[in-house]
Scaffold this motif. Structure first.
Motif, PDB file in Angstrom:
ATOM      1  N   SER A  96      -8.403   2.136   6.319  1.00 47.66           N
ATOM      2  CA  SER A  96      -7.307   1.490   5.566  1.00 47.66           C
ATOM      3  C   SER A  96      -6.112   1.190   6.467  1.00 47.66           C
ATOM      4  N   LYS A  97      -6.082   1.811   7.655  1.00 52.55           N
ATOM      5  CA  LYS A  97      -5.009   1.492   8.624  1.00 52.55           C
ATOM      6  C   LYS A  97      -5.403   0.305   9.505  1.00 52.55           C
TER       7      LYS A  97
ATOM      8  N   LYS B 221      -8.388  -8.728   7.528  1.00 55.22           N
ATOM      9  CA  LYS B 221      -8.185  -8.809   6.059  1.00 55.22           C
ATOM     10  C   LYS B 221      -9.041  -7.753   5.356  1.00 55.22           C
ATOM     11  N   THR B 222     -10.361  -7.928   5.483  1.00 51.54           N
ATOM     12  CA  THR B 222     -11.263  -7.087   4.681  1.00 51.54           C
ATOM     13  C   THR B 222     -12.366  -6.462   5.531  1.00 51.54           C
TER      14      THR B 222
ATOM     15  N   SER C 239      -3.848   2.727  -0.391  1.00 54.10           N
ATOM     16  CA  SER C 239      -3.710   1.367  -0.945  1.00 54.10           C
ATOM     17  C   SER C 239      -4.801   0.463  -0.352  1.00 54.10           C
ATOM     18  N   GLY C 240      -5.126  -0.586  -1.082  1.00 55.71           N
ATOM     19  CA  GLY C 240      -6.056  -1.602  -0.578  1.00 55.71           C
ATOM     20  C   GLY C 240      -7.514  -1.177  -0.648  1.00 55.71           C
TER      21      GLY C 240
ATOM     22  N   ALA D 244      -7.356  -2.367   8.275  1.00 56.14           N
ATOM     23  CA  ALA D 244      -7.512  -3.617   7.507  1.00 56.14           C
ATOM     24  C   ALA D 244      -6.710  -3.517   6.218  1.00 56.14           C
ATOM     25  N   GLU D 245      -6.337  -4.673   5.697  1.00 52.68           N
ATOM     26  CA  GLU D 245      -5.540  -4.686   4.448  1.00 52.68           C
ATOM     27  C   GLU D 245      -6.380  -4.223   3.265  1.00 52.68           C
ATOM     28  N   ARG D 246      -7.685  -4.565   3.315  1.00 53.13           N
ATOM     29  CA  ARG D 246      -8.538  -4.295   2.155  1.00 53.13           C
ATOM     30  C   ARG D 246      -9.810  -3.592   2.624  1.00 53.13           C
TER      31      ARG D 246
END
Lengths: 161, 161, 161, 161, 161, 161
Positions: free
Chosen positions: D25-26, D2-3, D62-63, D28-30
């Motif tokens: 960023s690849k 997740k983070t 993103s994220g 984890a989502e955040r």
């Protein structure tokens, strides 16, 4: 310190080894030089020859015992009531390896200490491999190994030719 | 500098080697590539093949000589009036090893300098082992070795199958 | 992360491996343990035995797959849609080696990430070699390897004596 | 995952940082970029400026969240439900330091993983200090930092002259 | 060994220091803890406070003396008839530094030995800086420093607020 | 090689520096000793004093020029038509730092080579800091620095007392 153990293959003993053994003999009353019976590589000198060369090369020092060892270093040290293992380090690759080895030995024998002695700048670069390579190619090994080793190499060389 | 020596096994020559040879050729008039006759491991290419690949891969450079060598590097350098050994270093394990090797060579030949060239970030990670492994498993070795090596590997492969 | 690959010889699996596999299973849904078919050294356990021990030792974890691999790790990772290789590092010699290996894999598969996990201080020093050496000399391997490995070593020992 | 948290001073952000953020960023989502409020050295850019430059330089990803942090990294990670810290390593001195830092964080927050990403060979050598030194002496910083940093340095330079 | 010297700033003493002092006390009859009067950085605790904390934290050990020192370590060791300096190493960056320091001390006092003790994996990562940082941010320092240090930090904190 | 640059702060010049300068003077016709005008730390000797000491200490060597430098080393080398930077390395921490510095300089000046010379085992451990510390505490600096430095320290000492 009563007893310390200085382990190795000593194929053959070098001036680098003798520097460390001499310094160890000032730290403890008894220095057991543990000569590995089984080594991962084929040795040039057999076990007896390696032990004899060590005894001759350290005859001038007191409290030195040369004893073959096989099995776990941690057990050998316990059998000989040794308080510490003495190891020399020349650079960081040695240090990295010795830090891990010290953890293995601590896990096997929590009473056993590991003492790392910084190699002497003048002899630290000498290894048994260097001595054999230099001799093989007719180089002068006097700066690298004690006289008895030179004799033994000459005899070994004549036997093999 | 008149002459430097760049030693190795070159089994086979890689783009990492060629980067260092090219840079060495800008530092000295004559670069002697010393190809080890005896290597601790069995080589894929024999001595002649290794020398031929080196000559072909460096044909575009001037002042390059490819010469087999056995014996002590310090002696070889003296025979060829070399002022320095050129060695590449990729990381600290290389550096640790080269610092000790430099001391051995300085003890054997006090006139011989050791020049360490930082590996080029783009080719530093390439070793002969990587080239052979990637080729063996049908990977693309273009980013790692010169075209002549690819040819030689294809021929060697067809000979051995 | 969907899938990561944790490669090695696992001859046999140790508590150090299991620590890293457990941590990897928290980072990705699927952990493929890639067991090297061909290893540079002769293995004590054959491929099936090594895979079985891994499966048994990680049975308590979800999302674990044990798959033999030969060829290039970069290709294996692509075949299994893995986003990253997981590697443990104990000290700087490991780090130096892994930094170069990561560059090779990046050159072969630009989508493949390399994740280095710091070894756990309590198990980082354990290697398969330590487990086999300690067992061979009747030492206690409980602090170093899972119970199933002890069983397998006892069976292997009785087979060979 | 997740983070994850990617901590630093970012005074200013470099292409080396952006490479690691992109790769994180690849994984984890955040990705929470934790910008140190207090740094052992006086910074050229204040906290807001450093955060703004990071936001601008990672706007294409993103994220990404840019959040100032003071206090213990282990606590910050817990507050933001982060599973892992992301750290880049360029060589063995970094690795040695990060292995010790990972142990401190593991002692403070046993759930927090440390992920070390090998620096990209092409940008690994870039540090904020290099960017500032090169700019100060009228060098070209395009190969080292994103365009927004160049703008900010020009503005800062005109403010200070 | 009669006397060894264990030098440092001890600002404040940590469980890592106490592990090394305890182990040193098994190697020599007398361990002189040499507390640096002048340190390159401003200390949180003054000289007396640092010495008192050391005495309290090692009260359970025999043969320990806490003595401030300024000047050259090699001279201090000679004044106190010490045979060796005891230094702990956690990783290769420490080892690299200690190998050079050992050469300086050997050049200044050829009779003085340097003994490097591998840091204990469980406490090796602890430094005085970590203790102060964790305390400053309300973290739990029990795993890192002895109780008397916690008390002293609380008192120091109340004095300064 | 026509010209090489040997950069540093030289606060003051040591026997370690002179060993490297002597060896550099055998590799190139002209050795430009680049004396850093701005150093991150306050210097004991000002720029002129540092330059004068270098000139006096290398007066016996031919082809030596002592030139203050500020700005980027890559630019300075270009201004003086230097083919290579000469840097000494004592251990792996130096090597790690120099490998990264070499990449920065290669990015700024692709024609500029970096030559790393292994420090001489007998003088490698000597730094300007060691010379100043030993002098400050009435130690003998003859094994560490040339006579002119001793004179300059005595004068500086009397000026400051």
């Amino acid at each position: 310190m009563k007893t310390v153990v200085f382990p190795g293959s000593f194929d053959p003993v070098t001036l680098g080894h003798i520097d460390l053994i001499t310094r160890a003999s000032k730290l403890a009353e008894r220095v057991v030089i543990a000569v590995a019976v089984n080594t991962s590589k084929r040795t040039l000198f057999n076990l007896n020859e390696r032990c004899d060369l060590l005894s001759e090369a350290t005859a001038h020092l007191s409290g030195i015992e040369v004893i073959p060892f096989s099995g776990l270093l941690a057990d050998f040290a316990k059998e000989h009531n040794a308080q510490a293992l003495i190891r020399g380090i020349r650079g960081t690759t040695d240090a990295d390896y010795e830090l891990q080895l010290a953890q293995v030995n601590k896990a096997l024998n929590s009473e056993l200490e590991t003492i790392l002695l910084p190699a002497n700048a003048a002899t630290g670069f000498i290894s048994s491999t260097v001595v054999k390579e230099v001799f093989k190619h007719n180089g002068d090994i006097d700066p690298f190994a004690p006289p008895c080793v030179k004799q033994a190499l000459l005899i070994k060389h004549s036997e093999n030719s």
